[in-house]
Motif scaffolding. Structure first.
Motif: not given
Length: 474
Positions: A446-474
């Motif tokens: 799945f990691r490689e498939k998502f990378k090829d799709l242009g939506t790489p997997v976020i894996s790490g601290h929850i702050k990374k997800l907060v940052h991603e959502l911020k760019t879309f929801l604001t």
């Protein structure tokens, strides 16, 4: 001839020898709990020689008890294992011996967790000692074990250079090992919780009150909640509520800092005193200055814009609730509730294993949501996708966050449906782990498939997800 033997070789450094004694004792105690008299007596002499209390060598004494009797030591534990290099590069060998004694104490108390049944008092003591280790690593107590926020010290875990790691070397800078130490602490704590007679502890309000909620404890409570009743269930719910509230407070602060939209200058500013832009008002009216009267006449007041541009957005959070994703399940449930409280954000929450459960009615309350989860089992994301797809009414205004390790039952079918969501114009964010430690395993296919799709997997601290959502929801 000072500092050299008769043969011309450098003379042994007494401080190097002292530090070696302390570290050999630490290693011996970690791998063999039986006391070795020669190392114990030599270590006692070293500790007393550097002016530290003998209680540091007592395996039965917690760091708390040592600090209560010797409060001046508390400051020395803070940042103990992230030593700052001297400006001239010189090593204070005597100070390193002192640090080695303190580091040995906290490392031994945390990593020599013993065996057999664990009491509530013993768990509380270990949690306290682990908190001192986290402080020694430059973090706040509780951070590395799962859940109360990120690393507090700049640079921690970012490849900070060690000053040495071997026996006889300077006190090691362990900050670069934080990504590994955090999960290890969580694993030790989980083992201690499993060794408790947890139901008996929960049935006794006095014992239950001594428990400190942590990710390991919450995971066990969520797994066992259907087997609890009466006082035990009430105490379990109280502990879950405490933990949820603590993590919510941390995450809400992160979200509030991140989710601030651009100023909307199409909306006239409110003409109230708190919005008065005094500097701009003075600057714009300087031409009205009367030097004779030394008075500024103001023709116009200027106010600050406070309205923000906000667009109605739909956030769909899909969470794998299998046993390997408990930490992510807890964090993302809380995060979804926080975003659900923001204006013009429509949050939907779906949990799944081999079956899917729409938790949207309780998305505002992470406590109630967690009580409705059923941890464990296999994973079949297609059943969750069947619930998620009909919710994508306006793809351009929709973000789908999918949290899983992606070890799925029907891989090709699930990926094709995810790719279809992405192609529809919706923002698709695959997340491998949303934990405080950042450790998580993701299916490489799945990691490689998502990378090829242009939506790489976020894996790490929850702050990374907060940052991603911020760019879309604001």
């Amino acid at each position: 001839m000072s500092g050299r033997t008769m043969g011309g070789a450098p003379a042994p450094d007494p401080d190097e020898n002292r530090r070696q004694v302390l570290y050999w004792r630490l290693l011996a105690r970690l791998f063999d709990p039986e006391e070795q008299a020669s190392l114990e007596s030599a270590s006692l002499a070293v500790v007393e020689d550097v002016g530290l209390p003998a209680a540091l060598l007592d395996p039965g004494a917690s760091v708390d008890s040592v600090v209560q009797r010797h409060p001046e030591l508390a400051a020395e534990f803070d940042g103990l294992m992230t030593p700052e290099p001297d400006e001239d590069g010189a090593r204070d060998r005597a100070a390193e011996v002192r640090r080695a004694a303190l580091a040995s104490k906290v490392l031994l108390n945390v990593f020599a967790s013993g065996s057999g049944t664990v009491t509530a008092e013993q768990l509380a003591r270990w949690q306290s000692d682990a908190g001192w280790l986290e402080r020694a690593l430059g973090c706040r107590p509780g951070e590395l074990r799962g859940g109360r926020g990120g690393i507090n010290r700049a640079g921690a875990g970012q490849g900070v250079s060690p000053t040495g790691t071997g026996v006889g070397a300077p006190t090691p800078d362990l900050s670069r090992l934080i990504p590994e130490i955090g999960p290890e602490l969580g694993s030790i704590e989980a083992g201690l919780v499993k060794r408790m007679h947890l139901r008996e502890v929960l049935a006794d309000p006095a014992l239950a009150s001594r428990l400190t909620p942590s990710m390991s404890l919450i995971e066990q409570l969520l797994r066992d909640k259907n087997n609890l009743s009466g006082v035990a269930l009430a105490n379990a719910k109280a502990l879950i509520r405490r933990y949820v509230d603590e993590v919510t407070e941390v995450l809400r602060t992160q979200v509030e800092k991140a989710t601030v939209g651009e100023l909307d200058r199409s909306v006239p500013p409110k003409r109230v005193y708190r919005n008065l832009d005094l500097d701009r008002t003075i600057w714009k009216n300087l031409t009205n200055w009367d030097p004779e009267e030394e008075r500024l006449y103001v023709d116009r007041l200027y106010y600050r814009h406070t309205s923000r541009k906000t667009t109605p957005q739909r956030l769909i959070v899909v969470v794998d609730q299998s046993g390997s994703m408990v930490d992510s399940m807890v964090n993302c449930t809380i995060l979804a509730s926080i975003f659900a409280g923001l204006p013009k954000v429509d949050v939907h929450l779906i949990a799944y294993d081999m079956q899917a459960l729409d938790l949207t009615p309780w998305a505002h309350d992470p406590f109630e949501t967690l009580l409705r989860t059923q941890l464990g089992g296999g994973t079949d994301g297609t059943v969750a996708m069947a619930l998620a797809q009909p919710k994508i009414a306006e793809p351009r205004n929709t973000v789908v966050v999918w949290i899983s390790d992606f070890y799925e039952w029907r891989t090709d079918e699930l990926f094709e449906s995810m790719a279809a969501v992405h192609r529809s114009g919706a923002k698709f964010i695959p997340v491998g782990s949303v934990t405080s430690s950042g450790r998580g395993s993701v299916n490489p296919w799945f990691r490689e498939k998502f990378k090829d799709l242009g939506t790489p997997v976020i894996s790490g601290h929850i702050k990374k997800l907060v940052h991603e959502l911020k760019t879309f929801l604001t």
